[in-house]
Design an enzyme around this catalytic site. Structure first.
Site, PDB file in Angstrom:
ATOM      1  N   ARG A 297      -6.452   5.325  -6.265  1.00 49.25           N
ATOM      2  CA  ARG A 297      -6.230   6.836  -6.387  1.00 49.25           C
ATOM      3  C   ARG A 297      -6.470   7.348  -7.790  1.00 49.25           C
ATOM      4  NH1 ARG A 297      -0.304   7.253  -3.897  1.00 49.25           N
ATOM      5  NH2 ARG A 297      -0.703   9.316  -4.011  1.00 49.25           N
TER       6      ARG A 297
ATOM      7  N   ALA B 181      -0.691   6.285   2.782  1.00 48.53           N
ATOM      8  CA  ALA B 181      -1.803   5.401   3.014  1.00 48.53           C
ATOM      9  C   ALA B 181      -1.664   4.508   4.545  1.00 48.53           C
ATOM     10  CB  ALA B 181      -2.246   4.559   2.174  1.00 48.53           C
TER      11      ALA B 181
ATOM     12  N   ILE C 128       0.936  -1.432  -0.046  1.00 48.47           N
ATOM     13  CA  ILE C 128      -0.008  -0.163  -0.009  1.00 48.47           C
ATOM     14  C   ILE C 128       0.774   1.278  -0.193  1.00 48.47           C
ATOM     15  CG2 ILE C 128      -2.072  -1.085   1.139  1.00 48.47           C
ATOM     16  CD1 ILE C 128      -1.105   0.158   3.480  1.00 48.47           C
ATOM     17  N   ASP C 129       0.298   2.250  -0.599  1.00 47.51           N
ATOM     18  CA  ASP C 129       1.237   3.386  -0.682  1.00 47.51           C
ATOM     19  C   ASP C 129       1.680   4.112   0.588  1.00 47.51           C
ATOM     20  OD1 ASP C 129       0.610   3.430  -3.407  1.00 47.51           O
ATOM     21  OD2 ASP C 129      -1.068   4.639  -3.281  1.00 47.51           O
ATOM     22  N   TYR C 130       2.861   4.780   0.560  1.00 45.03           N
ATOM     23  CA  TYR C 130       3.673   5.427   1.517  1.00 45.03           C
ATOM     24  C   TYR C 130       2.669   6.134   2.409  1.00 45.03           C
ATOM     25  CZ  TYR C 130       6.645   9.192   3.659  1.00 45.03           C
ATOM     26  OH  TYR C 130       7.425   9.877   4.390  1.00 45.03           O
TER      27      TYR C 130
END
Length: 300
Positions: A236, A140, A136-138
């Site tokens: 996103r 998030a 998962i994104d940095y």
């Protein structure tokens, strides 16, 4: 064919079969690749199997021994800091990542979720380095699945690729989402003009996101997102393309405060290797969402 597999403290496996089999049947059950076979030795009653056709009976003791190639070493990334573990067994571990933490290293950052998980496992005597199965994104937060045992990495990877694993997210988006349900099937590709970004592009890779509206506010909406593909920045990009960028998205929206990207991987489902037991892990809504509407999250 039925096998019972137990993981020993040193990471080796002990296996019992309920029906006669042979080395080929055992290799097929373990799904050993050619590369893994180089680092695995299968013992029958304590002796290496040299005859592939040798019969293996229910009374026999089968051991699967891994060599040092899989063990943690001086190059294994480690960072001794807290890591919230929400599920763990002999094969895997699920950790709750906080925002502003990388899942794995970028060549410059020592403190990553993977390094924290490895240090946690080392402190608890586990011999193998963990590998993240999803990311998962940095900016998030939420659930990340790690494979603990090297012989089942491909098993977990395949679930992410074929949709067996189920991933659900919560997000606060800019604007009032008009529809209760939105099914998005827009291909995604890298943005050739901005290297760090992705974009909806007809010749991109297939990407599927299902959006469910949960709560409307004056100018924002709480939504649930379910994905069956795992493209970079998928949720996103899809939401931004519809005109509903996620709140505090530094690439596809506007940063309103320092709470981080308002995206949480809150639910994760997968099956266990060999037994196919279904595991479902779910988090309470991230307390980061509480600043927006206290009714959305439990008090700290």
């Amino acid at each position: 064919m039925s096998f019972q597999v137990n993981v020993l403290n040193n990471g080796n496996l002990s296996i019992k079969t309920t029906q006669p089999t042979d080395l080929e049947g055992l290799n097929a059950f373990l799904n050993l690749s050619k590369e893994k076979k180089k680092h695995v030795q299968i013992l029958l009653n304590g002796t290496p199997i040299t005859n592939p056709a040798e019969s293996i009976e229910p009374k026999d003791k089968i051991s699967v021994v891994l060599d040092d190639a899989y063990l943690m070493n001086d190059e294994t990334p480690m960072y001794y800091a807290g890591v919230p573990v929400v599920y763990e067994d002999d094969w895997c571990l699920v950790a709750n990542k906080k925002p502003f933490l990388l899942v794995h290293g970028d060549g410059n950052t020592e403190d990553t979720l993977t390094a924290r998980v490895n240090s946690y496992l080392a402190q608890n005597g586990w011999p193998f380095a963990a590998q993240p199965v999803n990311r998962i994104d940095y900016e998030a937060s939420g659930l990340v699945l790690f494979c603990k045992h090297p012989l089942v990495q491909s098993f977990f990877d395949r679930q992410m690729e074929d949709g067996t694993a189920k991933k659900e997210y919560l997000a606060v988006v800019e604007g009032r989402v008009n529809n209760r349900e939105i099914d998005i099937n827009n291909p995604i590709a890298r943005n050739r003009h901005e290297a760090e970004k992705m974009m909806v592009y007809t010749k991109g890779k297939p990407a599927h996101t299902h959006i469910t509206r949960l709560k409307l506010f004056n100018d924002k909406t709480l939504v649930k997102a379910e994905i069956t593909t795992g493209r970079k920045h998928q949720i996103r990009v899809h939401l931004s393309n519809l005109g509903y960028p996620i709140l505090n998205d530094p690439l596809y929206g506007i940063i309103r405060n320092n709470k981080g990207l308002m995206l949480q991987a809150y639910k994760l489902g997968f099956v266990q290797p060999f037994t196919n037991e279904r595991i479902d892990v779910e988090l309470d809504m991230d307390t980061r969402f509480k600043w927006f509407d206290p009714s959305l999250a439990k008090s700290e």
